[in-house]
Scaffold this active site. Structure first.
Site, PDB file in Angstrom:
ATOM      1  N   LYS A   1       0.842  -1.206   0.000  1.00  0.00           N
ATOM      2  CA  LYS A   1       0.000   0.000   0.000  1.00  0.00           C
ATOM      3  C   LYS A   1       0.873   1.251   0.000  1.00  0.00           C
ATOM      4  O   LYS A   1       0.567   2.227  -0.681  1.00  0.00           O
ATOM      5  CB  LYS A   1      -0.930   0.006   1.224  1.00  0.00           C
TER       6      LYS A   1
ATOM      7  N   ASP B   1     -11.143   2.985   5.198  1.00  0.00           N
ATOM      8  CA  ASP B   1     -11.704   1.668   4.888  1.00  0.00           C
ATOM      9  C   ASP B   1     -13.230   1.636   4.874  1.00  0.00           C
ATOM     10  O   ASP B   1     -13.807   0.588   4.583  1.00  0.00           O
ATOM     11  CB  ASP B   1     -11.227   0.665   5.952  1.00  0.00           C
TER      12      ASP B   1
ATOM     13  N   GLN C   1      -4.707  -1.831   9.979  1.00  0.00           N
ATOM     14  CA  GLN C   1      -4.592  -3.112   9.279  1.00  0.00           C
ATOM     15  C   GLN C   1      -5.216  -4.235  10.128  1.00  0.00           C
ATOM     16  O   GLN C   1      -4.875  -4.402  11.297  1.00  0.00           O
ATOM     17  CB  GLN C   1      -3.106  -3.423   9.008  1.00  0.00           C
TER      18      GLN C   1
END
Ligand code: NAP
Length: 276
Positions: free
Chosen positions: A48, A115, A92
């Site tokens: 990422k 997210d 994460q």
């Protein structure tokens, strides 16, 4: 049979994001929080970071040890929430078992929620659809972009989603429903899964069990989307028996190189939207 190439399409999106960030006064900044030593999570965060750079997004990675207390993690997120330079935050997953995932997700400022996991954003998305929340869940958003790119019709089609997680299954069903598909969501207790999947024009497998979806479970000409990421030694396998299912499907996503790269591209897309 055609392959839905997530690598190629994600490159296109990264380029679009780069063009947009180049015109911004300040580059967006994505903070990624990683707790523990999970090797797969480390790889994803590194990847990422590389793609952020390509997209003209600054990234900051905060790595905390496995035994980090929930209080300390909440403190780190609070600091990022208050930091005016940080425009998006991604924690994460998975988190170590002593940490309450729900509490952590709820602690991220919804305006920095890359997210779309915060209940405020996910709730708006599920209730009202896209456009009501600034962001949309990255994995299903990437899948919809792949279907649209290939002009695969959704309205009026029968769609089956296997899996009902907040991160993939549920928002995927919502995306398909809002595009007028008739959607069935399956889970662990679904009886006669094969009978249901054989009716699907569009089948999305988001389970986490390698080779769960086999050729006899597929209708000829179906569009098959494999979200699963299952480690098999050094290999990454999906939920779908690609070799045999691809002989019956009209379109199929490979693993790796299908949904995964599009998820990252859409995470960066969300980061861009939050910075605007
Ligand atoms: P999750 O939270 O564990 O959810 C898995 C879902 O599968 C649950 O709803 C579960 O049902 C269902 N399930 C389990 N066994 C089943 C069976 N035998 N038959 C039917 N349904 C079954 O996982 P997730 O976060 O949604 O992720 C799913 C997979 O996608 C994982 O492999 C993950 O690594 C991968 N993933 C990939 C990406 C990407 O970018 N490619 C992104 C996110 C996730 P119950 O609800 O009844 O337990």
């Amino acid at each position: 049979m055609k392959i839905l190439d997530g690598n190629k399409l994600s490159e296109k999106y990264i380029k679009i994001i780069r063009q947009k960030t180049a015109k911004m006064k300040r580059r967006p900044v994505l903070a990624m929080v990683l707790v523990g030593d999970d090797p797969a999570s480390k790889i994803y965060v590194r990847r990422k970071g590389v793609l952020c750079e390509q997209a003209g997004i600054d990234s900051k990675t905060i790595i905390l040890p496995e035994n980090t207390s929930q209080k300390k993690l909440l403190g780190a997120i609070d600091k990022l929430n208050k930091d005016k330079n940080i425009t998006a935050i991604m924690v994460q997953l998975p988190l170590p078992s002593h940490i309450d995932k729900k509490k952590i997700i709820e602690s991220v400022d919804p305006k920095k929620d890359a997210d779309c996991l915060h209940p405020e954003n996910l709730g708006k998305f599920i209730q009202e659809g896209e456009g009501y929340s600034i962001v949309a869940p990255a994995t299903p958003l990437g899948i919809i972009k792949m279907l649209e790119e290939c002009k695969i019709p959704i309205a009026g089609k029968k769609a089956v989603v296997i899996g009902r997680s907040n991160i993939v299954g549920k928002p995927m069903a919502q995306f398909l429903l809002s595009r007028d598909a008739t959607v069935t969501v399956c889970h662990r207790l679904t009886k006669n899964l094969a009978k249901i999947t054989r009716e699907a024009d569009i089948l999305v497998a988001a389970v986490g069990k390698k080779n769960l979806v086999k050729a006899p479970m597929i209708k000829k000409g179906a569009v098959v989307i494999d979200v699963g990421m299952n480690r098999d030694g050094k290999k990454l396998l999906g939920d779908v028996d690609f070799e045999n299912v691809s002989k019956k499907a009209s379109y199929i996503t490979p693993v790796p190189g299908g949904v995964g790269p599009m998820t990252i591209a859409m995470l960066l897309w969300n980061t861009l939207e939050l910075a605007k």
